[in-house]
Design an enzyme around this catalytic site. Sequence first.
Site, PDB file in Angstrom:
ATOM      1  N   ASP A  33     -14.409  34.166  34.142  1.00  0.00           N
ATOM      2  CA  ASP A  33     -12.975  34.244  34.396  1.00  0.00           C
ATOM      3  C   ASP A  33     -12.670  35.629  34.964  1.00  0.00           C
ATOM      4  O   ASP A  33     -13.119  36.642  34.426  1.00  0.00           O
ATOM      5  CB  ASP A  33     -12.234  34.036  33.063  1.00  0.00           C
ATOM      6  CG  ASP A  33     -10.729  33.952  33.252  1.00  0.00           C
ATOM      7  OD1 ASP A  33     -10.292  33.511  34.322  1.00  0.00           O
ATOM      8  OD2 ASP A  33     -10.003  34.303  32.306  1.00  0.00           O
ATOM      9  N   ASP A  58     -11.312  37.359  41.588  1.00  0.00           N
ATOM     10  CA  ASP A  58      -9.890  37.636  41.643  1.00  0.00           C
ATOM     11  C   ASP A  58      -9.641  38.788  42.618  1.00  0.00           C
ATOM     12  O   ASP A  58      -9.724  39.954  42.245  1.00  0.00           O
ATOM     13  CB  ASP A  58      -9.377  37.991  40.239  1.00  0.00           C
ATOM     14  CG  ASP A  58      -7.898  38.358  40.241  1.00  0.00           C
ATOM     15  OD1 ASP A  58      -7.297  38.409  41.334  1.00  0.00           O
ATOM     16  OD2 ASP A  58      -7.356  38.600  39.162  1.00  0.00           O
ATOM     17  N   HIS A  74       0.166  35.851  33.237  1.00  0.00           N
ATOM     18  CA  HIS A  74      -0.828  36.103  32.182  1.00  0.00           C
ATOM     19  C   HIS A  74      -0.197  36.685  30.922  1.00  0.00           C
ATOM     20  O   HIS A  74       0.725  37.485  31.010  1.00  0.00           O
ATOM     21  CB  HIS A  74      -1.887  37.092  32.673  1.00  0.00           C
ATOM     22  CG  HIS A  74      -2.781  36.515  33.710  1.00  0.00           C
ATOM     23  ND1 HIS A  74      -2.821  36.990  34.994  1.00  0.00           N
ATOM     24  CD2 HIS A  74      -3.663  35.492  33.666  1.00  0.00           C
ATOM     25  CE1 HIS A  74      -3.700  36.292  35.685  1.00  0.00           C
ATOM     26  NE2 HIS A  74      -4.224  35.374  34.914  1.00  0.00           N
ATOM     27  N   GLY A  75      -0.742  36.295  29.777  1.00  0.00           N
ATOM     28  CA  GLY A  75      -0.418  37.014  28.545  1.00  0.00           C
ATOM     29  C   GLY A  75       0.889  36.613  27.903  1.00  0.00           C
ATOM     30  O   GLY A  75       1.704  37.477  27.590  1.00  0.00           O
ATOM     31  N   HIS A  95      -3.485  29.424  35.719  1.00  0.00           N
ATOM     32  CA  HIS A  95      -3.804  30.559  34.834  1.00  0.00           C
ATOM     33  C   HIS A  95      -2.594  30.887  33.976  1.00  0.00           C
ATOM     34  O   HIS A  95      -1.477  30.504  34.298  1.00  0.00           O
ATOM     35  CB  HIS A  95      -4.166  31.793  35.671  1.00  0.00           C
ATOM     36  CG  HIS A  95      -5.561  31.765  36.194  1.00  0.00           C
ATOM     37  ND1 HIS A  95      -6.469  32.757  35.934  1.00  0.00           N
ATOM     38  CD2 HIS A  95      -6.211  30.847  36.947  1.00  0.00           C
ATOM     39  CE1 HIS A  95      -7.620  32.455  36.516  1.00  0.00           C
ATOM     40  NE2 HIS A  95      -7.487  31.306  37.153  1.00  0.00           N
ATOM     41  N   ALA A 100      -1.568  29.957  30.994  1.00  0.00           N
ATOM     42  CA  ALA A 100      -0.820  28.789  30.513  1.00  0.00           C
ATOM     43  C   ALA A 100      -0.208  29.014  29.131  1.00  0.00           C
ATOM     44  O   ALA A 100       0.659  28.244  28.715  1.00  0.00           O
ATOM     45  CB  ALA A 100      -1.725  27.569  30.490  1.00  0.00           C
ATOM     46  N   ASN A 146      -6.099  27.518  32.065  1.00  0.00           N
ATOM     47  CA  ASN A 146      -6.718  28.650  31.361  1.00  0.00           C
ATOM     48  C   ASN A 146      -5.896  29.078  30.144  1.00  0.00           C
ATOM     49  O   ASN A 146      -4.684  29.293  30.265  1.00  0.00           O
ATOM     50  CB  ASN A 146      -6.812  29.856  32.293  1.00  0.00           C
ATOM     51  CG  ASN A 146      -7.924  29.715  33.313  1.00  0.00           C
ATOM     52  OD1 ASN A 146      -8.474  28.633  33.519  1.00  0.00           O
ATOM     53  ND2 ASN A 146      -8.253  30.808  33.946  1.00  0.00           N
ATOM     54  N   TYR A 147      -6.581  29.239  29.025  1.00  0.00           N
ATOM     55  CA  TYR A 147      -5.911  29.666  27.793  1.00  0.00           C
ATOM     56  C   TYR A 147      -6.603  30.852  27.164  1.00  0.00           C
ATOM     57  O   TYR A 147      -7.822  30.856  26.995  1.00  0.00           O
ATOM     58  CB  TYR A 147      -5.895  28.525  26.776  1.00  0.00           C
ATOM     59  CG  TYR A 147      -4.837  27.498  27.075  1.00  0.00           C
ATOM     60  CD1 TYR A 147      -3.512  27.719  26.742  1.00  0.00           C
ATOM     61  CD2 TYR A 147      -5.174  26.309  27.715  1.00  0.00           C
ATOM     62  CE1 TYR A 147      -2.539  26.783  27.024  1.00  0.00           C
ATOM     63  CE2 TYR A 147      -4.201  25.362  28.000  1.00  0.00           C
ATOM     64  CZ  TYR A 147      -2.882  25.605  27.648  1.00  0.00           C
ATOM     65  OH  TYR A 147      -1.928  24.677  27.936  1.00  0.00           O
ATOM     66  N   TYR A 148      -5.816  31.833  26.801  1.00  0.00           N
ATOM     67  CA  TYR A 148      -6.343  32.970  26.034  1.00  0.00           C
ATOM     68  C   TYR A 148      -5.343  33.384  24.948  1.00  0.00           C
ATOM     69  O   TYR A 148      -5.576  33.176  23.760  1.00  0.00           O
ATOM     70  CB  TYR A 148      -6.644  34.161  26.975  1.00  0.00           C
ATOM     71  CG  TYR A 148      -7.031  35.404  26.218  1.00  0.00           C
ATOM     72  CD1 TYR A 148      -8.342  35.593  25.794  1.00  0.00           C
ATOM     73  CD2 TYR A 148      -6.089  36.371  25.889  1.00  0.00           C
ATOM     74  CE1 TYR A 148      -8.694  36.716  25.056  1.00  0.00           C
ATOM     75  CE2 TYR A 148      -6.430  37.490  25.151  1.00  0.00           C
ATOM     76  CZ  TYR A 148      -7.731  37.661  24.743  1.00  0.00           C
ATOM     77  OH  TYR A 148      -8.071  38.759  24.012  1.00  0.00           O
TER      78      TYR A 148
HETATM   79 ZN   LIG Z   1      -6.040  34.388  34.948  1.00  0.00          ZN
END
Ligand SMILES: [Zn+2]
Length: 282
Positions: free
Chosen positions: A84, A106, A179-180, A210, A212, A232-234
């Site tokens: 990623d 990226d 993000h985030g 991204h 999400a 994408n999950y973080y």
């Molecule tokens: Zn991302």
Amino acid sequence: MEYKMKEILAKAMEGGYAVPAICVSNMESVLACFLAARAARAPVIIQSAWSELEPQMITFGELAGIIRCFEKRFPEVPFAIHLDHGMTEEECMRALEGGFPSIMYDGSAGTYEDNVEVTRRLRRAAGPDGTLEAEVGRVGGEEGGGGDCEIVKSDPGQLRDFLEKTGADAIAVSIGNIHGCHGIVKRAPELDFELLQRLHDVCGVPLVLHGASGIPEADVRRAVRMGICKVNYYTQLYNVYMDCVKENVSLTMEECMGKATLVLAGEIEKLMEMCGCAGKAF
Ligand SMILES: [Zn+2]
């Protein structure tokens, strides 16, 4: 069983569902992915970024080894290993050499021309069996330890040009996602579905969402129906994971980490349901 990421994405595109891509950086988070995929009978994309591995002093090759060592115990789980947010060409090359067959480059912080050039070189480096995800526009928010940056929405004309020039296998789109968990805007991101439709119309490759975390469930489901194949999950996952760790500090380390792994697996299973890939193991 391990698959090429592009095979997993092709099946998702054909089946009209998405596969969650779960950020991992240690054995516990990898195990949670497999437990969830087994319970949901779902495919899973297991991904990591250097910004997540470096603080834990784990190399790409070591993480790939940890992921593959679970293949024997979970032979029924279709999975892919993916980098990623490779922020530089060198980082992407290190991941390929470390046994990550699928990489994301990226190049969103630099110029469009540089993004095209480096993506094209990395597409070649990944080889015919590899998968290359790239980003057109800029998702924004916190990524790769680089601090907050502004959103630049993906442009359909530029996307078509980018695909012709690079041969990328999947594209991360910027349609208001960030993000985030809301990143710099501090509110739930509003997805631009009209733009997603236009991007989908010009794009023959799977689209990736991204950032999400924090996007309302109904919006994720709608984006998946409109052609998003990888989500994408973080942040959302590790907020729950860390809350569990904090709530159980009085237990032994083993009991505390075990509980956190199970909680994480439960959260991942919910995402599989939401993305429509539960029951889609092949
Ligand atoms: Zn991302």
